[in-house]
Design a protein around this motif. Sequence first.
Motif, PDB file in Angstrom:
ATOM      1  N   ILE A  32       0.849  -1.197   0.000  1.00 34.75           N
ATOM      2  CA  ILE A  32       0.000   0.000   0.000  1.00 34.75           C
ATOM      3  C   ILE A  32       0.878   1.238   0.000  1.00 34.75           C
ATOM      4  O   ILE A  32       1.791   1.370   0.821  1.00 34.75           O
ATOM      5  N   ASP A  33       0.603   2.131  -0.911  1.00 35.22           N
ATOM      6  CA  ASP A  33       1.288   3.415  -0.971  1.00 35.22           C
ATOM      7  C   ASP A  33       0.573   4.363  -0.021  1.00 35.22           C
ATOM      8  O   ASP A  33      -0.235   5.195  -0.421  1.00 35.22           O
ATOM      9  N   THR A  34       0.884   4.241   1.258  1.00 33.61           N
ATOM     10  CA  THR A  34       0.160   4.956   2.304  1.00 33.61           C
ATOM     11  C   THR A  34       0.284   6.464   2.142  1.00 33.61           C
ATOM     12  O   THR A  34       1.392   6.976   1.997  1.00 33.61           O
ATOM     13  N   PRO A  35      -0.823   7.203   2.197  1.00 31.32           N
ATOM     14  CA  PRO A  35      -0.703   8.664   2.148  1.00 31.32           C
ATOM     15  C   PRO A  35       0.083   9.175   3.347  1.00 31.32           C
ATOM     16  O   PRO A  35      -0.278   8.874   4.496  1.00 31.32           O
ATOM     17  N   VAL A  47      -9.024  -2.539   4.182  1.00 30.28           N
ATOM     18  CA  VAL A  47      -8.471  -3.333   3.083  1.00 30.28           C
ATOM     19  C   VAL A  47      -7.191  -4.026   3.527  1.00 30.28           C
ATOM     20  O   VAL A  47      -6.972  -5.216   3.240  1.00 30.28           O
ATOM     21  N   ALA A  48      -6.332  -3.299   4.240  1.00 30.79           N
ATOM     22  CA  ALA A  48      -5.080  -3.885   4.709  1.00 30.79           C
ATOM     23  C   ALA A  48      -5.346  -5.079   5.610  1.00 30.79           C
ATOM     24  O   ALA A  48      -4.711  -6.139   5.483  1.00 30.79           O
ATOM     25  N   ARG A  49      -6.278  -4.940   6.522  1.00 29.91           N
ATOM     26  CA  ARG A  49      -6.584  -6.036   7.451  1.00 29.91           C
ATOM     27  C   ARG A  49      -7.197  -7.231   6.715  1.00 29.91           C
ATOM     28  O   ARG A  49      -6.897  -8.390   7.033  1.00 29.91           O
ATOM     29  N   PHE A  50      -8.071  -6.948   5.755  1.00 25.70           N
ATOM     30  CA  PHE A  50      -8.659  -8.032   4.973  1.00 25.70           C
ATOM     31  C   PHE A  50      -7.581  -8.801   4.216  1.00 25.70           C
ATOM     32  O   PHE A  50      -7.549 -10.038   4.237  1.00 25.70           O
ATOM     33  N   GLN A  51      -6.699  -8.088   3.536  1.00 22.87           N
ATOM     34  CA  GLN A  51      -5.656  -8.757   2.758  1.00 22.87           C
ATOM     35  C   GLN A  51      -4.713  -9.558   3.652  1.00 22.87           C
ATOM     36  O   GLN A  51      -4.238 -10.630   3.269  1.00 22.87           O
ATOM     37  N   ARG A  52      -4.441  -9.044   4.841  1.00 25.20           N
ATOM     38  CA  ARG A  52      -3.581  -9.775   5.781  1.00 25.20           C
ATOM     39  C   ARG A  52      -4.236 -11.090   6.183  1.00 25.20           C
ATOM     40  O   ARG A  52      -3.583 -12.134   6.279  1.00 25.20           O
ATOM     41  N   MET A  53      -5.545 -11.070   6.412  1.00 23.39           N
ATOM     42  CA  MET A  53      -6.258 -12.288   6.785  1.00 23.39           C
ATOM     43  C   MET A  53      -6.424 -13.228   5.602  1.00 23.39           C
ATOM     44  O   MET A  53      -6.613 -14.435   5.789  1.00 23.39           O
ATOM     45  N   ARG A  54      -6.325 -12.691   4.387  1.00 21.98           N
ATOM     46  CA  ARG A  54      -6.380 -13.543   3.203  1.00 21.98           C
ATOM     47  C   ARG A  54      -5.055 -14.266   2.956  1.00 21.98           C
ATOM     48  O   ARG A  54      -4.915 -15.018   1.993  1.00 21.98           O
ATOM     49  N   GLY A  55      -4.073 -13.997   3.797  1.00 20.65           N
ATOM     50  CA  GLY A  55      -2.804 -14.687   3.681  1.00 20.65           C
ATOM     51  C   GLY A  55      -1.710 -13.868   3.039  1.00 20.65           C
ATOM     52  O   GLY A  55      -0.582 -14.359   2.875  1.00 20.65           O
ATOM     53  N   GLU A  67       1.158 -10.987   2.878  1.00 20.02           N
ATOM     54  CA  GLU A  67       2.033 -10.230   3.764  1.00 20.02           C
ATOM     55  C   GLU A  67       1.867  -8.771   3.364  1.00 20.02           C
ATOM     56  O   GLU A  67       2.250  -8.366   2.257  1.00 20.02           O
ATOM     57  N   VAL A  68       1.275  -7.981   4.249  1.00 16.86           N
ATOM     58  CA  VAL A  68       0.862  -6.631   3.900  1.00 16.86           C
ATOM     59  C   VAL A  68       1.967  -5.635   4.228  1.00 16.86           C
ATOM     60  O   VAL A  68       2.423  -5.543   5.367  1.00 16.86           O
ATOM     61  N   PHE A  69       2.377  -4.894   3.193  1.00 14.18           N
ATOM     62  CA  PHE A  69       3.344  -3.810   3.361  1.00 14.18           C
ATOM     63  C   PHE A  69       2.546  -2.523   3.473  1.00 14.18           C
ATOM     64  O   PHE A  69       1.955  -2.054   2.508  1.00 14.18           O
ATOM     65  N   TYR A  70       2.522  -1.964   4.682  1.00 11.20           N
ATOM     66  CA  TYR A  70       1.635  -0.849   4.985  1.00 11.20           C
ATOM     67  C   TYR A  70       2.392   0.114   5.899  1.00 11.20           C
ATOM     68  O   TYR A  70       2.167   0.140   7.105  1.00 11.20           O
ATOM     69  N   GLY A 113      -6.345   2.521  15.847  1.00 11.31           N
ATOM     70  CA  GLY A 113      -6.153   1.123  15.487  1.00 11.31           C
ATOM     71  C   GLY A 113      -5.705   0.900  14.067  1.00 11.31           C
ATOM     72  O   GLY A 113      -5.987  -0.157  13.486  1.00 11.31           O
ATOM     73  N   LEU A 114      -4.999   1.865  13.479  1.00 12.90           N
ATOM     74  CA  LEU A 114      -4.463   1.632  12.137  1.00 12.90           C
ATOM     75  C   LEU A 114      -3.425   0.519  12.200  1.00 12.90           C
ATOM     76  O   LEU A 114      -2.534   0.536  13.047  1.00 12.90           O
TER      77      LEU A 114
END
Length: 852
Positions: free
Chosen positions: A49-52, A74-82, A84-87, A161-162
Amino acid sequence: MNPTHRPAGVPDNPALDGLEEKWSGRWDERGVFAFDRERARSRDDVFSIDTPPLTASGSLHIGHVFSYTHTDTVARFQRMRGKEVFYPIGWDDNGLPTERRVQNHYGVRCDPSLPYEDGFTPPEKPGKRQIPVSRRTFVELCERLTAEDEAAYARVWRRLGLSVDWTRPYRTIAADTRAISQRTFLRDLARGDAYKAEAPTLWDVTFRTAVAQAELEDRERPGAYHRIAFHRPGGDPVLVDTTRPELLPACVALVAHPDDERYAGLIGGTVRTPLFDVEVPVLAHHLATPDKGTGIAMVCTFGDTTDVVWWRELRLATRPVIGWDGRFVPDPPPGVGTDAARAAYARLAGATAHTAREHIVELLRASGDLHGEPRPVVHAVKFYEKGDRPLEIVTTRQWYLRNGGRDAELRDRLIARGRELTWHPPHMRIRYENWVAGLNGDWLVSRQRFFGVPVPVWYPLDADGRPDHDHPLLPDESALPVDPSSDTPPGYKEEQRGAAGGFAGDPDVMDTWATSSLTPQIAGGLLKDPDLFERVFPMDLRPQAHEIIRTWLFSTVVRSHAAHDTLPWRHAAISGWILDPDRKKMAKSAGNVVTPGDLLVRYGSDAARYWAASARLGTDTAFDAGQLKIGRRLATKILNVGRFVLGLGEPGPGATVTEPLDRSLLTALAGTVREATAAFDDYDHARALERTEQFFWRFCDDYVELVKARAYGDPGAETGRDSALLALRTALDTLLRLFAPFLPFVTEEVWSWWSEGSVHRAPWPSDGGDGDGGDAGLLVTASELIAAVRKAKSEAHLSMRVEVAQAVVSGPRPALDRFARIEADIRAAGRIGTVTREETEGELRVRVELGP
């Protein structure tokens, strides 16, 4: 009902208060949201994610909570989908907002001519008069205050809780950021995409800096049309309407439309200006508007952007009169030669545009060249988006980046890039295309400010000490970052600075967007961590607001296209604005901002996130505290239903879901999982929340009440207890995971009562389960029938615990057969004594006989 046995992990009186402090700290300690490249074996394993980056120059407002929550779901959903979230978390420190805050906070202003004062201490209480300080001192104060602001922002963000990776912060003014920004600029220069030119420039006279097209905004301001007479030999005067009569000494031509017959005899001739007696040509151009004013326009250098077009295309003379400070320059422009003309100009020298206008009107009235009185008008005037005074156009030497404004082929390629990008919502692409198609010049990237990334260029000075702008001196990339105001170019010594035959550093910094347009490269570690960059770039998502499509989104596409020949990300998620109750955009400048601090304390962070996540992408949303109350009620219900379900105890070994109503529940739940998953895959977080919440309330209000007796194992309802317990726990487990992206604190709290690890690292629920083959309609039928029983009791003003003597269920045979499968649970929940079935036409109905 039998008393329940509550597991040790379930509190007696669970509460929402304090969950933010409890869990945000534990998430940090356990690294729940930290990016782990060891788990990212390939680019396909990563969601980046290109975080603002947050502009840390004041206080947060509720709009930040709104848009950042969208991204976080979206970040949390993708993390739970397996994935590795770069945020990463980013801080946008440089630029004018920071400078303005530092000036006001410390009571200082930057004077680059002053020497550095080691150990400067700003006054405790700034006075009305700002203290001048050196550029280096000013930059140090900027860095000090932004560090304090960032710490305050971080506290609010953690409370919200970000799930950003706090171990990977980046700043738009840090050393590695400056190195990336400067290296990219130097490579743009080598390709010919960056160039320096002397040209008319939109100029903010308050901040004394150039302004780019993307930073403009039109504001309605009162003005007046002045009809003034230009003179021609042996003929009637030529009358011209203008709202800027003060620019008469800068007049270089009159322009009429080539098809305007009124002025056909004038085209190609000349007239003389009133007061200043300067001969100027009368020319034809298609941009002249026959039905505006008298149909013939006065061209000045420069009154507006149309003047610039005429000046360039008609190859007109240049007679500038307004300086960088917004005041008329001391000396009259070329051509003003008579004593009377010079005397008239002397009335204007040193005056602001407003004062000069008053003087010129007096002079025109006295000379008889003002026809009639000024006619009031309200018209659009161009402002710098952060400025308070109308922009002027002055001639300056600036740096530009090619962006398609003067290159049709590049413009078409950038439009094509926009069509490669997946937009959420799709119609936002039109805003992008309209912006690119409407560009009228290249991107002006230099700024005459102080706190920013310096332009990494020096200039050799000739024998007379004049800079040679055509042969700039450049640093080696290995030496970056550099500051030309204090560093020396290769082959020179500091004592040669400013000396004939020596060098001079470029005094400018780059536009903040010139650095922010590189956030994928900065956050991804282009220079300091190439391995990481390969794993995360191009990124998956750019989230942002719609008003900066023309700036941040477009500029990032421009830089990535030039440097990498690719889009910087695959998806763009565009949030709307937050509006006040009067449907006006919330903005600090408008004074209608709601700050989130008190709201997060009063209602809880989950409630604030619920309000934010209820709004769809691209939709402007009015702030409504009532939605926060609904969100808090939902979070409280999750606590309570979790406590209830877990307090029932565990099903026996080998238990399965056997009862029709339980299987119906899980089948309906599987459908909800499918809908929520599809919504998230389409970046529609609001629909995912809506579907989940709808099911949750049916689960709590209907299903839990319908199976409560069976789950307790009440006498006569023991059959199917394990089935109910397993269905309840399965539903709770699934619902916690479905709600986790939206309400991270309460879901983590309930999850911790009975499960290991974090719910936010648990897998996203699948749509399978013990409900396969169940009839989802049974739960709907049961809900409708028990609602009818409740309504009958309510209308009779009776407690829901009152026994019902008899209920008559009527409907067609197939419906009655389906009812028979769930009859026991309905009787138990409704406290119904006997049930009589009547076969009829029409829908299934229940009639309650309450008895004496």
